[in-house]
Scaffold this active site. Structure first.
Site, PDB file in Angstrom:
ATOM      1  CG  ASP A   1      -1.985  -1.057   1.187  1.00 10.70           C
ATOM      2  OD1 ASP A   1      -2.313  -1.511   0.075  1.00 10.70           O
ATOM      3  OD2 ASP A   1      -2.487  -1.433   2.257  1.00 10.70           O
TER       4      ASP A   1
ATOM      5  CE1 TYR B   1       3.987  -6.824   3.962  1.00  6.09           C
ATOM      6  CE2 TYR B   1       3.510  -9.176   3.995  1.00  6.09           C
ATOM      7  CZ  TYR B   1       3.503  -7.952   3.342  1.00  6.09           C
ATOM      8  OH  TYR B   1       3.019  -7.875   2.066  1.00  6.09           O
TER       9      TYR B   1
END
Length: 253
Positions: free
Chosen positions: A56, A109
Site C-alpha cells: 500500500d 513483514y
C-alpha cells in the site's frame, strides 16, 4: 534470453503504493520506466514482467521481488545508478522461465509499534492466538475467494534505545522503546497485517479482550464483517520474500 529475479528495497513515503496507477508515482512504474530506459525490457508481455506482491501507499520494503526476461545481462549497479534514491535493487538471482514471484515459500513483514504503555505480555498472548490457520475474513478490506491464511510464527521484541540528549527523539524517560512485531506466512490478504496490528494495540491497551480476538478469527457463517481500522502504513515493512531453491546474491551497498 535469460530470466532474472530482483529483490527490491524502497522507502514508501513518496509512493502511491507499488502497483501502477494512472498519473500517480508508484514503485512498479518507476522500475518499468528505468528497465525500459536501459534496454532490459521493451514490452511487458514479451518480457513476462511479474511482481511478487503489492504494498500500500506508505509501506516500505527490504525484499519485494520482480522478475522479467531479457536478452541483456542484468547489471544491478547500472540499474541502481539510474533509479531514484528511494528505490534500490538489493539482490538478484537467475530463475527458471516458469518462475512466478507471486508464489513464495515465505513472506516476512515487520510492524514497528511506537505507542506508549503497551502491555507486552498481552501482545505475546495475542500473537499466539494469531499463529496457525484461521479465517481472516475480518482482516481484509475486500472480499476474496478464500480468506483462510496460515501464520507460521510471530516474534515480538522490545528495543530499548537510550535517548542520549537527542532532541529529535520524544521524552520517554530517556529511553526510546519501539516494539518490533515480525510476522511470517506464505501469503497475506490486503490490509491484513495492518488490521492485525490494530487488534494487537487495542488488546494491549485493554480496548479489546482476548475473547474479541477469538471471535474475529472465527467468524460464524453469514455473520456481518467486523470493522477493524487499519494502523498507519508508514510503520510497516515488507522485510523479505523467500522461495524454494532460489538463492539471491546480495550487493554490498
Amino acid at each position: 534470453m535469460k530470466r532474472t529475479a530482483l529483490k527490491i528495497g524502497y522507502i514508501g513515503s513518496n509512493f502511491h503504493g507499488f502497483q501502477r496507477q494512472p498519473n500517480l508515482r508508484t514503485v512498479e512504474e518507476e522500475l518499468i520506466y528505468h528497465l525500459k530506459k536501459l534496454g532490459y525490457i521493451t514490452d511487458l508481455k514479451e518480457s513476462r514482467f511479474r511482481i511478487a506482491g503489492r504494498t500500500d501507499a506508505g509501506v516500505h520494503s527490504l525484499g519485494n521481488v520482480i522478475s522479467f526476461q531479457s536478452e541483456k545481462e542484468v547489471l544491478v549497479n547500472q540499474i541502481n545508478n539510474s533509479l531514484p534514491d528511494d528505490i534500490q535493487i538489493l539482490a538478484k538471482a537467475p530463475v527458471r522461465f516458469g518462475f512466478k514471484p507471486r508464489y513464495a515459500k515465505m513472506r516476512h513483514y515487520r510492524y514497528i509499534l511506537l505507542q506508549e504503555k503497551l502491555d507486552i505480555d498481552l501482545l505475546y498472548k495475542v500473537a499466539k492466538m494469531f499463529e496457525g490457520t484461521h479465517d481472516f475474513t475480518n482482516f481484509t478490506k475486500r472480499y476474496q475467494k478464500t480468506t483462510t491464511r496460515t501464520i507460521e510464527k510471530i516474534n515480538i521484541q522490545k528495543i530499548d534505545i537510550p535517548n542520549e540528549n537527542n532532541n529529535n527523539l520524544p521524552d520517554l524517560n530517556a529511553t526510546y522503546s519501539p516494539i518490533f512485531v515480525d510476522i511470517y506466512g506464505e501469503s497475506f490478504l490486503w490490509n491484513m497485517v495492518r488490521k492485525m496490528m490494530r487488534v494487537f494495540v487495542d488488546v494491549s491497551l485493554n480496548k479489546l479482550s482476548l475473547g474479541d480476538v477469538y471471535k474475529f478469527l472465527n467468524p460464524k457463517k453469514d455473520a456481518p464483517r467486523e470493522y477493524i481500522k487499519v494502523l498507519e502504513p508508514e510503520f510497516l515493512i515488507l522485510m523479505d520474500i523467500e522461495y524454494e531453491g532460489i538463492n539471491f546474491l546480495y550487493l554490498l551497498l
